[in-house]
Design a protein around this motif. Structure first.
Motif, PDB file in Angstrom:
ATOM      1  N   SER A 716      39.901  42.578  55.086  1.00 24.75           N
ATOM      2  CA  SER A 716      39.020  41.417  55.043  1.00 24.75           C
ATOM      3  C   SER A 716      37.979  41.529  56.148  1.00 24.75           C
ATOM      4  O   SER A 716      38.128  42.301  57.103  1.00 24.75           O
ATOM      5  CB  SER A 716      39.832  40.134  55.204  1.00 24.75           C
ATOM      6  N   GLU A 720      37.047  35.946  56.994  1.00 20.78           N
ATOM      7  CA  GLU A 720      37.069  35.918  55.530  1.00 20.78           C
ATOM      8  C   GLU A 720      38.436  35.470  55.040  1.00 20.78           C
ATOM      9  O   GLU A 720      39.467  36.003  55.438  1.00 20.78           O
ATOM     10  CB  GLU A 720      36.744  37.294  54.953  1.00 20.78           C
ATOM     11  N   SER A 724      38.541  35.043  48.905  1.00 21.77           N
ATOM     12  CA  SER A 724      37.289  35.797  48.889  1.00 21.77           C
ATOM     13  C   SER A 724      37.553  37.300  48.908  1.00 21.77           C
ATOM     14  O   SER A 724      36.936  38.071  48.166  1.00 21.77           O
ATOM     15  CB  SER A 724      36.434  35.403  50.094  1.00 21.77           C
TER      16      SER A 724
END
Length: 842
Positions: A716, A720, A724
């Motif tokens: 990530s 984040e 997502s």
């Protein structure tokens, strides 16, 4: 049980490709466009080249027939051509009547026409007349060699090339031949489209699998044909076949003896040869500084269930008082022809004995007190009294035999390697055989990276003295191509170990060349094949000193590792040896053996991952390592405590898994509020290591052409959330493999600043971590950059295998360590995890 054990990486979600049907267009190369614009000129060039090749082959064939020699497959014409690899699939050459033998650098292909170049000529005519499906394809074939000199230049490897012009017709030469026997699978794996029922899709998959099985049968048949063809050459010229090694994918190797006339004939006329070299010689370290034998301590034998480490070497002095309690004498074997002794005859103080001692006493040999031996040592002797492997043995086959003989053993230490750098196009047979064994048998090989000689007059293999006398100073001479890692250290799946110095030394006349924490002046360096990270790690193997007023170098006892000597030739029981990648490797074997003892049911790839995860670059290059730093140190020095355990301010999550191409395993770690947000005066070091193996093939070049499937990990971004990241991962799965291979995905300014990236353009060190099968990176993250979750995905990619149902097994480690303050990080992160495994449909 460790006080702070590794924990299982929790919460896995499957990411599955949603077929998009989109394939990005590839930009055509300027040469291809030029050929297309100049159609008549280029077409005539290709046509004339094909006719010239056909005439030359007919003349050669007729000349041999007049001498009474019938060439196997005499109607198959060797070809050497250059193609636009960015736009031309080399396996499609079969449509041109050409079997691809091997892929070489710069777009060159070694091939064999199986229809007298008729299909080639037909396609060129279509290009000239702008007709049909292949009306423009010939523009992507840039060059066709019409002389036969390319066979000498491309097929001959190593010293054979230098003596080729002086071969004596009747002299006998011992050589190793690499021969292609690949069957290309043209059939695509079926797509599960919306208009197919489950039953229809299953039927298509079954048909694909039956097709693959039929190709395997054809491949075995082709191998037998190749064996028969080599035997014909041997019958004609009175040669002898010693051994065969088959990688069971695309290549078979032969070790033979043959006279000079026969060797010339094979090289010039045998269409399916892709490399030939003189029989390999191997190198071991052999110097010793004697120590006073005042070691008087009580030795406790290893536990009955202690891990076994097989030492493949020169034998071991099994009755040595420092070793005898650990030796599994019942399993000792000699693989030396006509010599059943398992002893270590290396003058003056042994080699295999020292290697075994370095596994049992990796850090020091005590003077007094008690010492618990922690490994059982097994002795597989392969070197004879002259430190050579029998001429009749082919080492790839020999290693298969050894692993087969030691069925209960998972750790193999091989500190024997070739005596010069390896920088060929294809994975060498010995390294490939090790990769095959690791993948199929769940074993782990620990290898030495190899040493430079102190002095060497051999052309193309200078020693340290020669480098210094030619104004190549330390450490820059280690960056020369001649200083690269020796085979089999280039193995893709083994742990390859280089050497560093452990201390500084200086007196009135001499000072240490390297100094504490710097690469040893003799340690061969990477990178490995196709840009993968080698050596994997480094350990203390010694240093040399240099005269302050000249380039004179010598050993200094204080800089050499303490080792157990063989006393067979009257050496003392303990000594010091200056040249030490041979003795760096067993220190890592010791760490692996401790991991095996603590986690006996783990995969060998998890042991590999934990060794790499525990490694740290020396302090002088940890923060901003350059390309040369990675070449010299790999991932750094492994640490036993980090490999086995954690601390209150460090935690490691581990997991094994398996993933198909175009699929991903996605993991989530909860980050507690105490570790994120503004105003906190500490940082978190995050380390990630992914290891995996796959089936391999040898006749192509490049990491992802060597592997049937390959994996990568992604994380990530800063701040984040998991949802997502998961969405972004699935979008990434839809990318074309060519795009992934060449570019990766630029994640922008919010991507975590990992030290080693999936695209060298994103970092300053030119490393692409996706070229390795031990993929580690690290980053320092500040609390305000963490989201509520930290996410990692393991992503499957297609290599050369078209079967999208094949799963690649992997091991992954994720560690967090607080920097700048003592923090109960282990407690905080372990309590924050909710162990849930969940499947989510896409």
């Amino acid at each position: 049980m460790p006080e702070f054990p590794h924990l299982r990486l929790p919460f896995k979600v499957d990411g599955i490709l949603k077929p998009s049907g989109k394939r990005p267009r590839t930009k055509k190369h300027e040469i291809t466009l030029h050929n297309k614009r100049n159609r008549q000129e280029h077409g005539n060039y290709l046509s004339n080249s094909a006719q010239s090749l056909s005439r030359s082959w007919t003349e050669l064939k007729d000349e041999k027939r007049r001498k009474g020699i019938l060439t196997p497959n005499e109607n198959d014409i060797p070809v050497f051509l250059k193609v636009d690899t960015s736009a031309f699939n080399i396996d499609s050459l079969s449509n041109w009547g050409i079997e691809v033998i091997s892929e070489e650098p710069d777009g060159y292909i070694i091939g064999a026409s199986f229809d007298n170049l008729a299909s080639f000529q037909e396609k060129v005519n279509k290009f000239l007349s702008k007709e049909g499906k292949y009306k423009d394809t010939a523009s992507k074939i840039w060059e066709v060699k019409t002389d036969s000199n390319w066979r000498r230049d491309e097929l001959l490897k190593g010293d054979l090339k230098s003596i080729w012009s002086t071969l004596h017709n009747e002299s006998i030469y011992m050589v190793e031949l690499g021969v292609s026997c690949y069957i290309h699978n043209k059939k695509k794996y079926p797509t599960n489209s919306a208009d197919l029922t489950d039953e229809q899709y299953f039927q298509k998959v079954q048909e694909f699998n039956e097709h693959v099985e039929s190709l395997n049968i054809l491949r075995d048949s082709k191998q037998m044909e190749r064996e028969g063809e080599i035997e014909k050459y041997l019958q004609i010229y009175g040669g002898e076949l010693y051994d065969i090694w088959d990688n069971e994918t695309d290549a078979v190797y032969f070790k033979i003896s043959i006279n000079g006339s026969g060797l010339r004939d094979i090289v010039i006329t045998y269409q399916y040869l892709f490399e030939v070299k003189l029989s390999t010689t191997y190198n071991i370290d052999n110097t010793s500084e004697v120590l006073v034998d005042d070691y008087d301590f009580e030795i406790e034998r290893p536990a009955e269930n202690a891990p076994k480490v097989c030492i493949i070497d020169s034998g071991i002095q099994e009755d040595h008082r420092l070793l005898s309690l650990a030796i599994d004498t019942a399993s000792s074997r000699s693989y030396v022809e006509n010599d059943d002794s398992k002893a270590d005859y290396v003058m003056l103080s042994g080699h295999g004995t020292k290697v075994a001692g370095a596994v049992l006493y990796p850090y020091f040999i005590p003077k007094d007190g008690q010492y618990q031996l922690e490994s059982i040592i097994q002795n597989a002797r392969i070197l004879d009294k002259s430190n050579r492997i029998s001429d009749r043995k082919f080492v790839p086959s020999l290693l298969e035999q050894i692993v087969e003989d030691y069925t209960d053993t998972r750790i193999f230490n091989l500190s024997v390697c070739e005596d010069s750098a390896y920088y060929g196009t294809h994975m060498p047979a010995l390294a490939a055989s090790i990769d095959k064994l690791i993948h199929e048998k769940d074993v782990l090989f620990i290898l030495a990276s190899g040493n430079l000689f102190e002095s060497s007059q051999v052309e193309g293999n200078p020693g340290i003295v020669e480098h210094l006398n030619n104004d190549r100073a330390y450490p820059s001479y280690l960056d020369e191509i001649t200083s690269q890692i020796a085979s089999p250290g280039v193995s893709y799946f083994a742990i390859t170990v280089g050497s560093i110095s452990i201390s500084n030394y200086e007196d009135e006349d001499y000072k240490s060349i390297a100094g504490e924490g710097f690469v040893s002046p003799f340690s061969r360096t990477g990178l490995g094949m196709w840009g993968n990270i080698k050596p994997d790690v480094v350990e203390f193997g010694g240093d040399l000193v240099i005269n302050k007023n000249s380039s004179q170098i010598k050993t200094q006892a204080e800089l050499c590792p303490e080792l157990v000597n063989s006393t067979l030739h009257n050496a003392n029981a303990v000594g010091r040896d200056a040249y030490g990648t041979s003795y760096s490797a067993p220190k890592v074997s010791y760490i692996v053996s401790r991991l095996h003892a603590e986690y006996p049911n783990e995969s060998s790839q998890m042991y590999r991952a934990l060794v790499v995860q525990s490694a740290r670059l020396p302090g002088h290059c940890f923060d901003n390592p350059t390309l040369n730093d990675i070449r010299r140190y790999g991932y750094g020095v492994p640490d036993l405590n980090r490999a086995l355990n954690n601390t209150s301010n460090r935690i490691t999550f581990i997991q094994n898994g398996k993933v198909k191409p175009k699929n991903a395993d996605i993991y989530k770690l909860n980050i507690p509020t105490e570790l994120r947000g503004e105003g906190k005066n500490y940082k978190i070091l995050v380390e990630v290591t992914l290891t995996f193996t796959a089936k391999t093939r040898l006749t192509r070049k490049g990491s992802h052409s060597y592997l049937s499937n390959w994996l990568e990990w992604q994380s990530s971004k800063y701040n984040e959330r998991f949802v997502s990241f998961r969405t972004r991962t699935i979008e990434y799965l839809q990318l074309d493999d060519l795009t992934v291979n060449q570019n990766g995905v630029d994640e922008g300014l919010n991507s975590i600043r990992w030290c080693l990236r999936e695209n060298p353009a994103y970092s300053k060190n030119e490393i692409n971590r996706n070229n390795s099968t031990a993929q580690k990176s690290w980053a320092i993250i500040e609390p305000h950059q963490f989201a509520e979750e930290f996410s990692i995905s393991v992503i499957g990619h297609v290599g050369w295998d078209r079967n999208l149902d094949n799963e690649t097994q992997y091991s992954i480690c994720v560690s967090f360590e607080s920097i700048g303050t003592e923090l109960e990080l282990y407690k905080l992160l372990s309590e924050a995890q909710v162990i849930v495994e969940q499947e989510v449909e896409n």
